[in-house]
Design a protein around this motif. Structure first.
Motif, short mmCIF file in Angstrom:
data_model
loop_
_atom_site.label_atom_id
_atom_site.label_comp_id
_atom_site.label_asym_id
_atom_site.label_seq_id
_atom_site.Cartn_x
_atom_site.Cartn_y
_atom_site.Cartn_z
N GLU A 19 7.73 -19.81 14.97
CA GLU A 19 7.99 -21.12 14.85
C GLU A 19 8.44 -21.36 13.18
OE1 GLU A 19 8.72 -25.26 15.77
OE2 GLU A 19 8.11 -24.03 17.21
N LEU A 20 7.65 -20.82 12.64
CA LEU A 20 7.65 -20.58 10.69
C LEU A 20 9.06 -20.10 10.90
CD1 LEU A 20 4.10 -20.47 9.88
CD2 LEU A 20 5.57 -22.20 9.34
N TYR A 34 2.70 -18.67 16.60
CA TYR A 34 2.91 -19.69 15.01
C TYR A 34 4.14 -19.16 14.32
CZ TYR A 34 -0.63 -22.37 16.39
OH TYR A 34 -1.67 -23.26 16.99
N ASN A 44 2.05 -28.11 11.99
CA ASN A 44 0.67 -27.65 13.18
C ASN A 44 -0.18 -27.36 12.11
OD1 ASN A 44 -0.72 -25.06 13.18
ND2 ASN A 44 -0.23 -26.43 15.73
N THR A 57 -0.45 -15.53 19.54
CA THR A 57 -0.83 -17.08 19.27
C THR A 57 -0.14 -16.62 17.49
OG1 THR A 57 -2.55 -17.89 20.50
CG2 THR A 57 -2.38 -19.10 18.54
N VAL A 58 -0.49 -15.84 17.10
CA VAL A 58 -0.30 -15.66 15.73
C VAL A 58 1.51 -15.14 15.20
CG1 VAL A 58 -0.27 -14.31 13.03
CG2 VAL A 58 -2.04 -14.89 14.51
N VAL A 99 -2.46 -24.95 11.43
CA VAL A 99 -2.89 -23.37 11.35
C VAL A 99 -1.40 -23.19 10.87
CG1 VAL A 99 -3.27 -21.33 12.48
CG2 VAL A 99 -4.12 -23.37 12.82
N ARG A 100 -0.01 -23.95 11.28
CA ARG A 100 0.98 -22.23 10.29
C ARG A 100 0.97 -23.38 9.20
NH1 ARG A 100 3.64 -24.62 15.77
NH2 ARG A 100 3.84 -26.51 15.08
N ALA A 152 7.47 -27.91 11.99
CA ALA A 152 7.21 -26.52 11.92
C ALA A 152 5.62 -26.22 11.31
CB ALA A 152 7.36 -25.40 11.90
#
Length: 110
Positions: free
Chosen positions: A74-75, A71, A21, A67-68, A23-24, A18
């Protein structure tokens, strides 16, 4: 998190994936200081206690809502953030205990 020298802990691998990435990782860094990075004027819930709305994260990141959401999911699967629903909005905040546990585990195993 189990410490096993023969195979990596699956929880640690999930968290590292996680965080791999950029961005994450940036999103997680912004959530560290939510009142510094997000305007409280438009918040419908306390940013420190409840978290930051996906809409505000999306605006700051300049990314599509889907997308957000992906993400942040995933976090959350990695245990790095927790989500809370406020009406129809999802808010996210860091799971500081889990992050501290991950840092400790990495310090013990790497």
């Amino acid at each position: 998190m189990a410490e096993n020298a023969s195979s990596p802990d699956p929880d640690v691998l999930l968290a590292l994936r996680a965080l791999s990435n950029p961005v994450r990782l940036q999103l997680l860094l912004w959530l560290r200081e939510p009142t510094r990075h997000f305007s409280a004027e438009r918040a419908i819930a306390d940013p420190v206690e409840v978290g930051i709305c996906v809409t505000h994260i999306r605006e700051k990141a300049n990314l599509a809502q889907s997308t957000v959401s992906a993400y942040m999911a995933e976090l959350e699967r990695a245990g790095l953030v927790k989500s809370t629903r406020v009406g129809k909005w999802t808010h996210y905040k860091r799971d500081e205990a889990r992050i501290a546990q991950l840092v400790h585990t990495l310090g013990q195993t790497l």
